[in-house]
Design an enzyme around this catalytic site. Sequence first.
Site, PDB file in Angstrom:
ATOM      1  N   ASP A  36       0.843  -0.957  -0.044  1.00 56.08           N
ATOM      2  CA  ASP A  36      -0.150   0.189  -0.369  1.00 56.08           C
ATOM      3  C   ASP A  36       1.057   0.986  -0.422  1.00 56.08           C
ATOM      4  OD1 ASP A  36      -1.469  -1.964   0.704  1.00 56.08           O
ATOM      5  OD2 ASP A  36      -2.398  -0.865   2.167  1.00 56.08           O
TER       6      ASP A  36
ATOM      7  N   LYS B 299      -7.108  -4.876  -3.548  1.00 54.98           N
ATOM      8  CA  LYS B 299      -6.753  -5.556  -1.766  1.00 54.98           C
ATOM      9  C   LYS B 299      -8.730  -4.695  -1.021  1.00 54.98           C
ATOM     10  CE  LYS B 299      -3.126  -4.423   1.158  1.00 54.98           C
ATOM     11  NZ  LYS B 299      -4.014  -3.523   2.303  1.00 54.98           N
TER      12      LYS B 299
ATOM     13  N   CYS C  74      -1.862  -2.711   8.041  1.00 54.96           N
ATOM     14  CA  CYS C  74      -1.848  -3.401   6.604  1.00 54.96           C
ATOM     15  C   CYS C  74      -1.020  -4.616   6.450  1.00 54.96           C
ATOM     16  CB  CYS C  74      -2.179  -2.831   5.055  1.00 54.96           C
ATOM     17  SG  CYS C  74      -3.687  -2.172   5.076  1.00 54.96           S
TER      18      CYS C  74
HETATM   19  C1  C5J Z   1      -3.136   0.446   5.441  1.00 52.62           C
HETATM   20  C2  C5J Z   1      -5.152   1.571   7.067  1.00 52.62           C
HETATM   21  N1  C5J Z   1      -2.652   0.708   4.274  1.00 52.62           N
HETATM   22  N2  C5J Z   1      -3.643   2.152   8.151  1.00 52.62           N
HETATM   23  N3  C5J Z   1      -4.439   1.139   5.682  1.00 52.62           N
HETATM   24  O1  C5J Z   1      -2.906   0.512   6.839  1.00 52.62           O
HETATM   25  O2  C5J Z   1      -5.877   2.361   6.662  1.00 52.62           O
END
Ligand code: C5J
Length: 222
Positions: free
Chosen positions: A24, A129, A162
């Site tokens: 991400d 995702k 994540c």
């Molecule tokens: C991720 C989030 N990628 N913190 N998303 O950690 O909402």
Amino acid sequence: MAEIKAEPFAFPLKRDQLALIVIDMQRDFAEPGGFGASLGNDVSRITRIVPDVKRLIEGFRDAGLPVVHTMECHKPDFSDLPAAKRDRGNPALRIGDEGPMGRILIAGEPGTSILPELAPVDGEIVIEKPGKGAFYATELGNILKSKDIRQLVFAGVTTEVCVQTTMREANDRGYECLLAEDATESYFPEFKAAAIAMIRAQGAIVGWTAHVDDILEAINHA
Ligand code: C5J
């Protein structure tokens, strides 16, 4: 046996079974006006790790090892977005709202894309995702199985959300997991430290942690 210098003890490297998973590294988490900022976070913490994530990605590419990128995002019609996720909390902008980089965390919008410095190259796997974990409601497990991958190095954001969720999913599926400490970040330094500590506690109960330099050294000399 080849090893990566790691905590709580050396990671037993099987180079032909290894892949990098970059979680991400999207504009929505790293730039003003995105999802992370809409939740009140200091997004400059995220951009600081970009050089180390880039070194790690380039090291895997140069070594001919697979690189997988993930993106947290949803379909424009919200069919994969539970109300419990969209309605949570009191953000300035919710998932799907129109922001300065397009609709927040919606597939195909400019803000949802991976930071240009870290963009996937042809042939690399990109997993969209809807959850925090990259195995939930995606093809990731099948793709890794088809390539006989059994060991995963993790980078990306955020460490305790994540990244950690995906490492726990992977650990339960039998993968050996290693987190690149300097190529992951949180909006909360204390959460990053706690996530690293709990991942490698109790004899690497979720996985190992290591520095980018030590990972690159090992994959180049194994
Ligand atoms: C991720 C989030 N990628 N913190 N998303 O950690 O909402």
